[in-house]
Enzyme design. Structure first.
Site: not given
Ligand code: FE2
Length: 299
Positions: A107, A109, A261, A276
């Site tokens: 995917h 993000d 990723h 993140r």
């Molecule tokens: Fe991700």
């Protein structure tokens, strides 16, 4: 004072390692401009040996643009919602601290937003001794190598991206995440994006699909699924993929406009704790001049 640092390409077409650079130190404009160029050139950068507070991590991220707050707010760092916790830690009452099984599918993000993420910065605060790698694939190189007839087909199509559909699938698969409430489901209605998009800074075309893409707009279900499957198979050929094995204190910054990723599993009894941040990007578009040029050439 400007910092000297070393850049080493690790993947075949993308992914670089930066060493000798301390993100905790003040970053002047010329040095920041160099870092930005390295990021655009390589698509993914791992900064080794970083020791950052949450504020420093946020500060560096915000140099690239406004930050996005993840919609599943219970997994954001308390008091600091710009940081999403990707973690298998648990609160004393047993509730998960973060998303333990985040991103175990290809995917890019937050592609389910009108303005998806420009980039994500994942900072390793605890890593398992084995497993937990992240795989990346280069959607620019994969787009460049497409059979011309397929490129012409894809550049005219749009895919529908939907957060709640993906969440429900993962929830069913692993049982590690809570079901979304009605309100959470409704917060992010389906959006459409071109299946080939122009990078707003490099001008390069890249494929754009991934795990939040639930169907191709205007296409029958079976054909749509077959095409999404074809694209995933194409972009994940070994020549387009780099697998990152995390070291403690790595900070990896990837360009969601260029790469996809995929997180991999690790032994549940070992700790993995990552912070993140996500930088907001532009609404994906395809440069009309590129489209006209490509369509006028014979497939
Ligand atoms: Fe991700």
């Amino acid at each position: 004072m400007a910092q000297a640092f070393q850049v080493r390409r690790l993947g075949q077409t993308f992914f670089a390692e930066v060493t000798g650079f301390d993100l905790a130190r003040p970053l002047d404009e010329p040095t920041f401009a160099r870092i930005k160029r390295v990021h655009l050139e390589h698509g993914v950068v791992v900064f080794r040996d970083q020791h950052l507070t949450a504020e420093q991590h946020i500060g560096f991220s915000a140099r690239f643009g406004p930050l996005q707050v993840h919609p599943m707010s219970q997994f954001n760092l308390e008091g600091t919602p710009q940081i999403l916790l990707v973690s298998n830690d648990r609160h004393p009452d047993g509730r998960p601290v973060g998303i333990a099984d985040a991103g175990r599918y290809w995917h890019t993000d937050m592609s389910y937003l009108q303005e998806p993420a420009l980039g994500s910065m994942l900072y390793a605060r605890a890593v398992p001794a084995e497993g937990g790698d992240t795989m990346f694939c280069d959607m620019t190189a994969a787009c460049r190598d497409l059979p011309p007839a397929m490129r012409q087909k894809l550049m005219r199509l749009r895919a529908v991206h939907h957060f709640a559909s993906r969440w429900a699938r993962e929830q069913e698969k692993s049982g590690m995440r809570p079901a979304q409430t009605r309100e959470e489901q409704d917060r992010n209605p389906p959006v459409e994006h071109p299946m080939i998009r122009t990078h707003p800074e490099t001008g390069e075309p890249a494929l754009y699909a991934g795990g939040f893409a639930v169907r191709v707009a205007g296409m029958a279900e079976e054909e749509s699924q077959a095409l999404l499957d074809w694209v995933e198979k194409w972009v994940t050929q070994p020549k387009f993929v780099y697998r990152h094995h995390w070291r403690l204190h790595d900070l990896v910054f990837w360009d969601n406009r260029r790469v996809m990723h995929h997180a991999t599993v690790y032994p549940e009894q070992q700790r993995r704790h990552m912070h993140r941040t996500t930088v907001r990007g532009n609404a994906p578009f395809l440069d009309p001049q590129y489209l006209a040029r490509e369509l006028s050439s014979t497939p």
